[in-house]
Design a protein around this motif. Structure first.
Motif, mmCIF file in Angstrom:
data_model
loop_
_atom_site.group_PDB
_atom_site.id
_atom_site.type_symbol
_atom_site.label_atom_id
_atom_site.label_comp_id
_atom_site.label_asym_id
_atom_site.label_seq_id
_atom_site.Cartn_x
_atom_site.Cartn_y
_atom_site.Cartn_z
ATOM 1 N N GLN A 237 0.837 -1.199 0.000
ATOM 2 C CA GLN A 237 0.000 0.000 0.000
ATOM 3 C C GLN A 237 0.877 1.257 0.000
ATOM 4 N N ALA A 238 1.949 1.226 0.790
ATOM 5 C CA ALA A 238 2.880 2.359 0.837
ATOM 6 C C ALA A 238 3.560 2.548 -0.521
ATOM 7 N N LEU A 239 3.914 1.430 -1.174
ATOM 8 C CA LEU A 239 4.533 1.513 -2.495
ATOM 9 C C LEU A 239 3.555 2.085 -3.521
ATOM 10 N N LYS A 240 2.296 1.681 -3.391
ATOM 11 C CA LYS A 240 1.270 2.191 -4.302
ATOM 12 C C LYS A 240 1.132 3.703 -4.148
ATOM 13 N N ILE A 241 1.151 4.165 -2.906
ATOM 14 C CA ILE A 241 1.054 5.610 -2.641
ATOM 15 C C ILE A 241 2.246 6.338 -3.254
ATOM 16 N N ALA A 242 3.447 5.768 -3.086
ATOM 17 C CA ALA A 242 4.658 6.383 -3.639
ATOM 18 C C ALA A 242 4.567 6.473 -5.169
ATOM 19 N N GLN A 243 4.045 5.396 -5.802
ATOM 20 C CA GLN A 243 3.923 5.398 -7.257
ATOM 21 C C GLN A 243 2.904 6.434 -7.743
ATOM 22 N N GLU A 244 1.774 6.525 -7.041
ATOM 23 C CA GLU A 244 0.742 7.496 -7.432
ATOM 24 C C GLU A 244 1.258 8.922 -7.282
ATOM 25 N N ILE A 245 1.974 9.171 -6.175
ATOM 26 C CA ILE A 245 2.521 10.513 -5.955
ATOM 27 C C ILE A 245 3.561 10.836 -7.018
ATOM 28 N N HIS A 246 4.324 9.820 -7.434
ATOM 29 C CA HIS A 246 5.322 10.029 -8.484
ATOM 30 C C HIS A 246 4.648 10.419 -9.799
ATOM 31 N N GLU A 247 3.489 9.817 -10.091
ATOM 32 C CA GLU A 247 2.748 10.181 -11.303
ATOM 33 C C GLU A 247 2.258 11.628 -11.227
ATOM 34 N N VAL A 248 1.798 12.027 -10.024
ATOM 35 C CA VAL A 248 1.369 13.423 -9.822
ATOM 36 C C VAL A 248 2.540 14.362 -10.068
ATOM 37 N N LYS A 249 3.725 13.951 -9.591
ATOM 38 C CA LYS A 249 4.920 14.773 -9.784
ATOM 39 C C LYS A 249 5.237 14.931 -11.272
#
Length: 421
Positions: A237-249
């Motif tokens: 779940q933490a990795l998923k959050i990191a990936q989604e935030i990276h897409e936002v970036k």
């Protein structure tokens, strides 16, 4: 496309344009002065009207517009003779036919030189128009001389035709140039206003991206820690959050790149500080009127020079002045001063608004600080004083605020070497 034409860019089809040119020119040609004996030859407003209309409503074919306009004028004058003076068709038609020659030659000249090429050069435009009007008038007068015995052409006739053609041609060219200059000035103001707003928003976006970077790093760090503790569900779940935030970036980076490209394009290479401040005042006079407030603006300058930092300075000063406008209730005044001292350029914005609470001064430039809320209690979303301070700091300057008994005073000091072109 020329800005003068853009005023009428939504005008209907070419057929409608030509029809209107013909009708309006025909009507204007009836407002006339008759310099010679008889009423056969006249100086009317038709030539002026035709010239101006083909500049602001350029038809696809000026030559075709000239032929239709000339035909319309001859027909209308012939019918006028028949209805109002009980004239016969053929004699009236022959009498007015020379006017056809004038508009035909006049329009043909503009068609040959492709008048669009000279719209940005009033002198050349006026010179060509003078030549074509003189040739058209000369041809018309010579034809009348051959057709009618009572027509006399002497030196003074040619001199009068030349003088009238010269005056009318440069009058229209000058009038058109003044219209286009005015529209260009408005367009530059709009572009600079948009540029300053985008510059401020770019600062906000850059700051948000820095936060996004930190959150991405924290999320990935959390993922690694949870993975070591074999908390597979939570770690994924933490990795998923990191990936989604990276897409936002990445999306934010694309937006920032686009905004940066727009703001870096030189709509104007530079502006003087006086021009910049007048833009600020004009924009905020309109803002005050929009808010139904009566606000007088004063500008005091003891220094002036060109700067290439007009976009960030416009964002900075527009925000402070707009805040001042909003703080005034009903009626008040805003004074903007500019001077140099000890190698620094100083800007002072004073207003007679509701002022700032003394206890708010320490947090005035903190992110999130605002005193503006809509009728539903939602805070304003302008660039805010925190971003104003960021712009000042980028220019190695400083900003101070004073809270007198009435209103507020903001003092901005920036090293002159960082502003002067």
């Amino acid at each position: 496309m020329f800005i003068g034409n853009e005023i009428f860019s939504k005008f209907p089809s070419n057929r409608v344009v030509i029809t209107l040119i013909a009708i309006l020119t025909a009507i204007a040609s009836e407002i006339k002065v008759v310099p010679f004996d008889g009423e056969a030859f006249r100086f009317g407003l038709g030539g002026i009207t035709f010239f101006m209309l083909i500049l602001i409503w350029p038809p696809k074919s000026i030559w075709k517009a000239g032929v239709i306009t000339a035909s319309t004028i001859v027909i209308i004058r012939t019918l006028e003779d028949m209805i109002l003076r009980n004239g016969e068709f053929f004699p009236s038609f022959i009498s007015h036919f020379p006017a056809f020659l004038f508009y035909f030659i006049y329009a043909l000249g503009f068609h040959i030189i492709k008048v669009e090429r000279y719209k940005s050069s009033p002198f050349h435009l006026g010179a060509w128009a003078f030549l074509f009007e003189f040739l058209g008038n000369a041809a018309e007068q010579l034809l009348r001389f051959e057709m009618e015995e009572n027509i006399n052409i002497d030196f003074w006739s040619w001199a009068l035709m030349s003088a009238v053609a010269l005056f009318r041609s440069f009058f229209v060219a000058g009038l058109y140039a003044s219209i286009t200059v005015s529209e260009q000035r408005k367009r530059v103001e709009e572009m600079l206003g948009v540029g300053s707003e985008l510059y401020a928003e770019a600062l906000y976006l850059q700051k948000s991206m820095n936060h996004i970077e930190k959150i991405t790093a924290s999320s990935y760090d959390l993922y690694q820690k949870l993975k070591k503790k074999e908390e597979l569900s939570l770690s994924m779940q933490a990795l998923k959050i990191a990936q989604e935030i990276h897409e936002v970036k990445k999306d934010s980076q694309r937006v920032l790149a686009g905004i940066s490209k727009i703001t870096s394009q030189k709509k104007e290479n530079s502006l003087t500080l006086s021009e910049l401040l007048r833009l600020v005042i004009v924009a905020n006079e309109k803002y005050g009127e929009y808010l139904k407030k009566t606000i007088s603006f004063q500008l005091k300058l003891t220094s002036d020079y060109e700067t290439e930092k007009h976009i960030p300075m416009l964002a900075l000063l527009n925000n402070l002045t707009a805040n001042a406008v909003e703080s005034i209730e009903g009626k008040g005044s805003i004074k903007i001063s500019l001077f140099e001292t000890s190698g620094n350029t100083c800007f002072v914005v004073e207003d007679t608004g509701s002022g700032i609470k003394e206890e708010d001064v320490p947090i005035l430039f903190e992110p999130g600080y605002t005193t503006k809320f809509n009728d539903k209690g939602v805070a304003a979303t302008g660039i805010g004083l925190s971003h104003v301070k960021e712009i000042v700091q980028q220019l190695d300057g400083s900003i101070e605020v004073e809270t007198p008994k009435a209103g507020a005073i903001f003092r901005i000091t920036i090293p002159t070497e960082h502003l002067r072109k």
